[in-house]
Enzyme design. Sequence first.
Site, PDB file in Angstrom:
ATOM      1  CG  ASP A  11      -1.964  -1.076   1.175  1.00 56.60           C
ATOM      2  OD1 ASP A  11      -2.217  -1.597   0.081  1.00 56.60           O
ATOM      3  OD2 ASP A  11      -2.533  -1.402   2.233  1.00 56.60           O
ATOM      4  CG  ASP A 178     -11.712  -2.547  -1.116  1.00 56.66           C
ATOM      5  OD1 ASP A 178     -10.893  -3.452  -0.940  1.00 56.66           O
ATOM      6  OD2 ASP A 178     -11.453  -1.501  -1.735  1.00 56.66           O
TER       7      ASP A 178
END
Length: 332
Positions: A11, A178
């Site tokens: 990330d 997600d």
Amino acid sequence: MLAKRIVVALDVRTNDHGDLVVTKGDQYDVRENESDGAAVTGRGGVRNLGKPVGLAGRYYDEGADEIAFLNITSFREGVVEDMPMLQVLEQASKSIFVPLTVGGGIRTYTDQKSGQTWSALEVAARYFRAGADKVSIGSDSVHASEALIARNGEKTGESSIETISHVYGAQAVVISIDPKRVYVASKDDADKKHVVVELDDGSSGPNGEKFCWFQCTVKGGREERDICAVTVAKACQTLGAGEIMLNCIDMDGQGNGFDLPLMRAVSGEVSIPVIASSGAGNEDHFVEVFSKTNVQAALAAGMFHRKEVEIEACKSAMRENKIPARNVCTSQ
């Protein structure tokens, strides 16, 4: 039997000083909590776990089968002008010879300053030229699925998934979903359009619920949509996606293992590969998800960044349990 893949995710975002760093969230929260030793006193800076290119090189040498760079701030910034992220890809692709995926902001957008509009295909093309093998589409995949359903399944060829897949092939398009759990007491307590699953992993809701459906979110988990993960996965396969990266907000950063009911629900309804993501805390979690679901790959981040578990330890555990794993093959 095809070897199962281990994917490492990085990330990537700028910290409060403007430096590009690898971070890791706890249920998508990437900031440290400041405390006085007894209680949390405030919010700290972005967790800094290292530099993107250096970490990616380490994981390649340690045997990662694929590496994913996820630009978690790009929803606020123009991707085409995001030179630091493009430079990360260009540098990493010079010495890393496993597939590189990049995600974050793969969509059509208009620059607020210049007024120029960039198509999702143009954004993806810039990433491919910088060294990416695949692009990961997040929020835009949910919106494309909603639009497909509203048209009763009629494709237009104009969505980001369709345009990129048409030019670069389905194998170059990864869908990042997600979702989070919405607990219900029974299958009848949810809208019929949602796929409700029984929680057969020993978990339950706050009131003892043994069923849930997996609600998709957009904008990095901040906005909920009235569509479930199974529906989005099936719609994106129809639109031309070649792979699903299946995250879970509830499990993210917890280290308690992957969400097995979620992985089973989605991998059982699509024919394209599914990457299990969110929740890995040790090598046994890889064995578990490969043994108990149909996923073809599993992804981890924090436990590798913090050197709590080695990639080879995961592969050794897989082999011991007769799960095929690829051997390490690097430039060294």
